[in-house]
Write an enzyme that holds these catalytic residues in place. Sequence first.
Site, short mmCIF file in Angstrom:
data_model
loop_
_atom_site.label_atom_id
_atom_site.label_comp_id
_atom_site.label_asym_id
_atom_site.label_seq_id
_atom_site.Cartn_x
_atom_site.Cartn_y
_atom_site.Cartn_z
N HIS A 21 0.84 -1.11 -0.04
CA HIS A 21 -0.15 -0.08 -0.03
C HIS A 21 1.03 1.41 -0.23
O HIS A 21 0.45 2.29 -0.53
CB HIS A 21 -1.01 -0.02 1.05
N ASP A 119 -6.07 5.88 0.98
CA ASP A 119 -6.14 4.72 0.84
C ASP A 119 -7.54 4.36 1.12
O ASP A 119 -8.16 4.99 1.95
CB ASP A 119 -5.21 3.95 1.87
N1 UDP Z 1 -5.61 -12.17 3.67
C1 UDP Z 1 -5.44 -13.64 4.04
N2 UDP Z 1 -6.38 -14.29 3.66
C2 UDP Z 1 -7.19 -13.95 2.70
C3 UDP Z 1 -7.08 -12.77 1.98
C4 UDP Z 1 -6.37 -11.95 2.46
O1 UDP Z 1 -4.73 -13.68 5.06
O2 UDP Z 1 -7.93 -14.83 2.16
C5 UDP Z 1 -4.41 -11.25 4.24
C6 UDP Z 1 -3.17 -11.16 3.08
O3 UDP Z 1 -2.29 -11.74 3.78
C7 UDP Z 1 -3.12 -9.69 3.23
C8 UDP Z 1 -4.31 -8.97 3.54
O4 UDP Z 1 -5.43 -9.93 3.88
O5 UDP Z 1 -2.13 -9.28 4.15
C9 UDP Z 1 -4.79 -8.16 2.42
O6 UDP Z 1 -5.02 -9.14 1.37
P1 UDP Z 1 -4.96 -8.71 -0.10
O7 UDP Z 1 -3.83 -9.29 -0.53
O8 UDP Z 1 -6.30 -8.53 -0.57
O9 UDP Z 1 -4.53 -6.96 0.16
P2 UDP Z 1 -3.44 -6.18 -0.30
O10 UDP Z 1 -2.42 -6.29 1.08
O11 UDP Z 1 -2.43 -7.00 -1.20
O12 UDP Z 1 -3.70 -4.93 -0.68
#
Ligand code: UDP
Length: 454
Positions: A21, A119
């Site tokens: 992010h 964000d």
């Molecule tokens: N996450 C998770 N299980 C899931 C979906 C997401 O543990 O089924 C966690 C993932 O590890 C991350 C956070 O949720 O730390 C955010 O997920 P996502 O990848 O959608 O968002 P990002 O951080 O890439 O924007």
Amino acid sequence: MDSTPTRPAQVAVCPSAGIGHLTPFLRLASMLTSNSCSVTLIIIRPTLSFAEANQINTFLSTHPHITASEFHILPCEPSSNSNIQDPFLLQYDAVSRSAHLLVHHLATLSPPPSAVFSDLMFASGINKPLYDLGIPNYNVITSSARFFSFMTSLTHLRVTRGDDVVIPGLAPIVGDDIPPIFSNTDHMFTRLIETSCRYLQDAKGIVLNSFDFFEPESISALQNGKVLAGLPSVFPVGPFIPYGSINGDNIPWLDNQPSKSVVYVSFGSKTVMSKDQIREIGDGLERSGLRFLWVIKTTVVDKEDKEELRDLLSEAFFENTKERGLILREWVNQEKILAHPAIGGFLTHCGWNSVMEAAQRGIPLLAWPLHGDQRVNAGEVEKAGLGIWERSWGWIGERLVKGDEIAMKIQEMMTSEKLRASATRVWDEATKAWEKNGSSRKMFETIIGDKVST
Ligand code: UDP
Ligand code: UDP
């Protein structure tokens, strides 16, 4: 002609937590500052990882015109989220719970911001108050347009595990590609995303790190109001432009490898594979016979990555690959690696930043999505012609993907002429998007024009 000099827009840029992010917001801050905006970067404290703290320090030292303003968030609350282990999820929750305080924080800035780029995690706390104050606030999306479309749909449809999700204007999202947590409406992260998306209508606009050529279907469905009625204007301005961070050492080993011969292997800033899976990846790289640069992470947050390589991989592996492989444990400058002429392919988890960075360079991908938005992102990679994806590898930990399977797919990525040609096309289109009259440039100029004239 009006001779009044235009005042630079005073812009506050508000990233959430985690490298995935932070990085796009730093890029956006740099893009805004290069376009005559006066930028204040809001820095979330405490920072979770060393990587974030380093990234912020380097960025500020190379962008002296950008002002930093620290914003202290409420403490993480593991106790009320007792079944959640992921430190990044807990941090997102803390960021979202602190969002209302950000409005007060922004009000203390001098001069006050005339526009905000924030964000999605802040949306529930700041979108309405900023709207009421008449301050244009753009919500910046750090995932793909397609995954964003899915997230907005959580406001009005229920996800049943395994079932496809039908969103107007889009090919259905396959049930297997939806992160299982989204079928649990009580899960903190599901609630967080759903609640945040309810406030999108109060934003001035939505900024996507994507571009028309890469995700035509989702972008047009979002822009035409098919995905969610009442959305503000959607501005695809990707790939966000790297700010030329030159931190990170040169990798002399890479300089000695032939053009397009090296497979780069990295699964982002926070994904950790099991030891067994790491061994199979090693086996795959060894069997492939190809050159490789492999970044191995063994802890989710980068504060205590002490696992010995010799305990993870065998003596035979090191012996057999010593001439053609390099393993790194530390933070690398991925932007710089992807720009290196020796890189010929990238085995990636399809974090959206990695995807856009590869698109910018036309690097063919082997998608190995592991969790979160990554399977949906991988589908976009495949459709755009940037990479190949072996769906049967599943979510992280679902099954052990064996070395011979990995070797076969890596070889396919590195040798397919068709893939190389279509990845080069993506590169051309990503470049065109930012040329004069290119789709992303025009969108960015619209945003800048709107703001400067306020
Ligand atoms: N996450 C998770 N299980 C899931 C979906 C997401 O543990 O089924 C966690 C993932 O590890 C991350 C956070 O949720 O730390 C955010 O997920 P996502 O990848 O959608 O968002 P990002 O951080 O890439 O924007
Ligand atoms: N990155 C890097 N060096 C590393 C690991 C990651 O420069 O050793 C950068 C990468 O270039 C990208 C970001 O960190 O900009 C990771 O974001 P992405 O969305 O790809 O994945 P995430 O880490 O959020 O899962």
